[in-house]
Scaffold this motif. Structure first.
Motif, PDB file in Angstrom:
ATOM      1  N   GLY A 268      -2.143 -50.060  37.629  1.00 62.85           N
ATOM      2  CA  GLY A 268      -0.788 -50.563  37.782  1.00 62.85           C
ATOM      3  C   GLY A 268      -0.069 -50.588  36.446  1.00 62.85           C
ATOM      4  O   GLY A 268      -0.642 -50.967  35.425  1.00 62.85           O
ATOM      5  N   LEU A 269       1.194 -50.185  36.441  1.00 66.14           N
ATOM      6  CA  LEU A 269       1.972 -50.098  35.209  1.00 66.14           C
ATOM      7  C   LEU A 269       2.928 -51.276  35.115  1.00 66.14           C
ATOM      8  O   LEU A 269       3.813 -51.435  35.952  1.00 66.14           O
ATOM      9  N   ARG A 270       2.750 -52.106  34.098  1.00 70.45           N
ATOM     10  CA  ARG A 270       3.697 -53.198  33.871  1.00 70.45           C
ATOM     11  C   ARG A 270       4.962 -52.658  33.202  1.00 70.45           C
ATOM     12  O   ARG A 270       6.068 -53.008  33.557  1.00 70.45           O
ATOM     13  N   GLY A 271       4.772 -51.811  32.193  1.00 66.69           N
ATOM     14  CA  GLY A 271       5.906 -51.259  31.462  1.00 66.69           C
ATOM     15  C   GLY A 271       6.138 -49.803  31.827  1.00 66.69           C
ATOM     16  O   GLY A 271       5.187 -49.037  31.987  1.00 66.69           O
ATOM     17  N   VAL A 272       7.396 -49.435  31.985  1.00 66.39           N
ATOM     18  CA  VAL A 272       7.740 -48.048  32.295  1.00 66.39           C
ATOM     19  C   VAL A 272       8.783 -47.600  31.282  1.00 66.39           C
ATOM     20  O   VAL A 272       9.950 -47.394  31.603  1.00 66.39           O
ATOM     21  N   GLY A 273       8.363 -47.481  30.027  1.00 65.07           N
ATOM     22  CA  GLY A 273       9.283 -47.085  28.975  1.00 65.07           C
ATOM     23  C   GLY A 273       9.564 -45.604  28.995  1.00 65.07           C
ATOM     24  O   GLY A 273       8.658 -44.786  29.180  1.00 65.07           O
ATOM     25  N   LEU A 274      10.818 -45.235  28.798  1.00 66.85           N
ATOM     26  CA  LEU A 274      11.178 -43.825  28.752  1.00 66.85           C
ATOM     27  C   LEU A 274      10.655 -43.193  27.469  1.00 66.85           C
ATOM     28  O   LEU A 274      10.508 -43.847  26.446  1.00 66.85           O
ATOM     29  N   PHE A 275      10.400 -41.888  27.533  1.00 67.86           N
ATOM     30  CA  PHE A 275       9.980 -41.156  26.340  1.00 67.86           C
ATOM     31  C   PHE A 275      10.604 -39.769  26.401  1.00 67.86           C
ATOM     32  O   PHE A 275      10.139 -38.903  27.138  1.00 67.86           O
ATOM     33  N   ASP A 276      11.693 -39.575  25.626  1.00 68.79           N
ATOM     34  CA  ASP A 276      12.376 -38.285  25.552  1.00 68.79           C
ATOM     35  C   ASP A 276      12.618 -37.729  26.959  1.00 68.79           C
ATOM     36  O   ASP A 276      12.188 -36.630  27.294  1.00 68.79           O
ATOM     37  N   ALA A 277      13.324 -38.524  27.785  1.00 70.46           N
ATOM     38  CA  ALA A 277      13.501 -38.175  29.198  1.00 70.46           C
ATOM     39  C   ALA A 277      14.954 -37.892  29.548  1.00 70.46           C
ATOM     40  O   ALA A 277      15.431 -38.273  30.610  1.00 70.46           O
ATOM     41  N   GLU A 278      15.656 -37.216  28.661  1.00 72.10           N
ATOM     42  CA  GLU A 278      17.085 -36.957  28.891  1.00 72.10           C
ATOM     43  C   GLU A 278      17.317 -36.168  30.168  1.00 72.10           C
ATOM     44  O   GLU A 278      18.192 -36.490  30.973  1.00 72.10           O
ATOM     45  N   THR A 279      16.526 -35.117  30.374  1.00 71.58           N
ATOM     46  CA  THR A 279      16.689 -34.297  31.572  1.00 71.58           C
ATOM     47  C   THR A 279      16.377 -35.100  32.821  1.00 71.58           C
ATOM     48  O   THR A 279      17.085 -35.007  33.834  1.00 71.58           O
ATOM     49  N   GLY A 280      15.302 -35.900  32.756  1.00 71.60           N
ATOM     50  CA  GLY A 280      14.921 -36.714  33.900  1.00 71.60           C
ATOM     51  C   GLY A 280      15.979 -37.731  34.268  1.00 71.60           C
ATOM     52  O   GLY A 280      16.292 -37.920  35.454  1.00 71.60           O
ATOM     53  N   VAL A 281      16.568 -38.379  33.273  1.00 70.72           N
ATOM     54  CA  VAL A 281      17.635 -39.357  33.534  1.00 70.72           C
ATOM     55  C   VAL A 281      18.823 -38.650  34.185  1.00 70.72           C
ATOM     56  O   VAL A 281      19.435 -39.155  35.138  1.00 70.72           O
ATOM     57  N   GLY A 282      19.144 -37.465  33.692  1.00 73.23           N
ATOM     58  CA  GLY A 282      20.250 -36.710  34.255  1.00 73.23           C
ATOM     59  C   GLY A 282      20.028 -36.367  35.719  1.00 73.23           C
ATOM     60  O   GLY A 282      20.969 -36.392  36.524  1.00 73.23           O
ATOM     61  N   GLN A 283      18.782 -36.061  36.098  1.00 77.16           N
ATOM     62  CA  GLN A 283      18.497 -35.712  37.482  1.00 77.16           C
ATOM     63  C   GLN A 283      18.525 -36.941  38.386  1.00 77.16           C
ATOM     64  O   GLN A 283      18.962 -36.861  39.538  1.00 77.16           O
ATOM     65  N   VAL A 284      18.052 -38.081  37.879  1.00 79.91           N
ATOM     66  CA  VAL A 284      18.087 -39.307  38.675  1.00 79.91           C
ATOM     67  C   VAL A 284      19.528 -39.711  38.970  1.00 79.91           C
ATOM     68  O   VAL A 284      19.840 -40.188  40.057  1.00 79.91           O
ATOM     69  N   PHE A 285      20.403 -39.508  37.992  1.00 73.70           N
ATOM     70  CA  PHE A 285      21.805 -39.892  38.136  1.00 73.70           C
ATOM     71  C   PHE A 285      22.676 -38.637  38.232  1.00 73.70           C
ATOM     72  O   PHE A 285      23.703 -38.526  37.571  1.00 73.70           O
TER      73      PHE A 285
END
Length: 372
Positions: A268-285
């Protein structure tokens, strides 16, 4: 608890015994130079304190990673990696090299240093398990999806414990809420205990490699057992107070599914910190990115700039304000993570933030002047 199985009778050389673990012609070509050296192919099914379990054509062997310990944490051996190990010898054998990864699911570490942590390698589907036993945290789902898209895998959201929401109308609303945060992502409802929705998920994970992600208490281990058809992973009940569970999975294990495909179960992951995820953020939004193309200024921050199509969509009700706020938050967080390793970029971001802050202040002062 750990489980694996292997059918080593597929071909005369046994290499195709790894097909059930994802071995294909592409990996055969990648491994060719190492085969000439007499090394043996295998896939890492678990990593534990400098050693790992590797499934090979002859079965599972214990291997030491001493010769492949890089300074870059992004290049350490990870569950899902394809490797070349020593031929027959006393255990532990040695991992001699890693084959190039096709995909990698990475999050930022909890340390103050700008480092990534690889959770799984060579993944085709990233299954985000979300419990319906507690209130939906749409922001956290968006974080998981951003990392999943960035990894190169196809994200899938699985709403677990669907039997706790017996009203189909209410369940439909919850699916719709998640669907609005996950454009282009399948959203499935599953009850592992009742067996509802499992057929669809089994068909989806029946080929390739899937990684199972989520918070403790999301029902990942129960879901893994349902997909495996037997109680392989330890399961503990979540707390009634907040729906949180204990870490029943402590290592990342790669498991061959009986109907085909491979599953990597993660803690189980308590923290879900982004790491160089510009493309991923763009696809989510993606809907915000599309609206941004209609803004008057190409570098619009969607704050106080005139002619902002994104803010206009919020004002008209087309775009939920929560989505825009979440988008801004993840964009800023990702920029800061990237800037930690780039002093010039960090300086540019600070200047940009100050500029936008000044513009916002000036706009507010102008409004106050009109109100007086």
């Amino acid at each position: 608890m750990f489980h694996t199985s292997l059918n080593a009778s597929s071909t005369s050389d046994g290499r195709h015994a790894l097909a059930s673990y994802g071995w294909d012609e592409g990996w055969t070509a990648e491994f060719a130079p190492h085969a000439e050296l007499g090394l043996v192919p295998g896939r890492v099914v678990r990593v534990d304190r400098g050693q790992c379990d590797v499934v090979t054509p002859a079965g599972v062997v214990r291997a030491d990673t001493e010769f492949v310990v890089p300074r870059d944490p992004m290049k350490i051996v990870c569950t899902g990696d394809w490797v070349a190990v020593d031929p027959d010898s006393d255990d532990p054998r040695y991992v001699r090299t890693l084959l190039p990864r096709r995909t990698a699911f990475v999050r930022s570490t909890s340390s103050k240093r700008s480092e990534g942590q690889i959770l799984a390698a060579n993944v085709d589907h990233a299954i985000v398990a979300v419990s319906l036993a507690v209130e939906l945290d749409l922001g956290r789902i968006e974080r998981f999806l951003a990392l999943a898209w960035e990894s190169g895998a196809q994200p899938v959201v699985v709403l677990t414990k669907a039997d706790l929401v017996p009203d189909p109308v209410t369940l439909g609303h919850l699916v719709q809420d998640v669907g609005t945060t996950a454009p282009g992502v399948p959203v499935l409802t599953v009850s592992a205990h009742a067996g509802d929705g499992l057929d669809t998920l089994v068909a989806l994970v029946g080929s390739g490699t899937s990684v199972l992600l989520g918070q403790s208490g999301a029902g990942k281990s129960t879901l893994a057992n349902a997909l495996l058809g037997e109680d392989v992973m330890d399961v503990r009940a979540a707390r009634d107070v907040d729906g949180k569970g204990r870490h029943t999975t402590t290592t990342r294990n790669l498991l061959a599914l009986p109907g085909g495909g491979v599953l990597i179960d993660t803690p189980g992951l308590r923290g879900v910190g982004l790491f160089d995820a510009e493309t991923g953020v763009g696809q989510v939004f993606s809907e915000i990115e599309e609206l941004a193309e209609e803004c008057r200024f190409s570098d619009c921050g969607h704050e106080s700039e005139p002619g902002c199509a994104v803010r206009s969509a919020v004002e008209s009700g087309e775009l939920p304000v929560r989505r825009l706020e979440s988008y801004r938050k993840l964009v800023r967080e990702n920029q800061w993570i990237v800037a930690k390793t780039d002093a010039r970029l960090r300086s540019e971001i600070k200047k940009d933030w100050k500029k936008k802050g000044a513009e916002g202040k000036a706009a507010m002062e102008a409004k106050r002047g009109r109100w007086r």
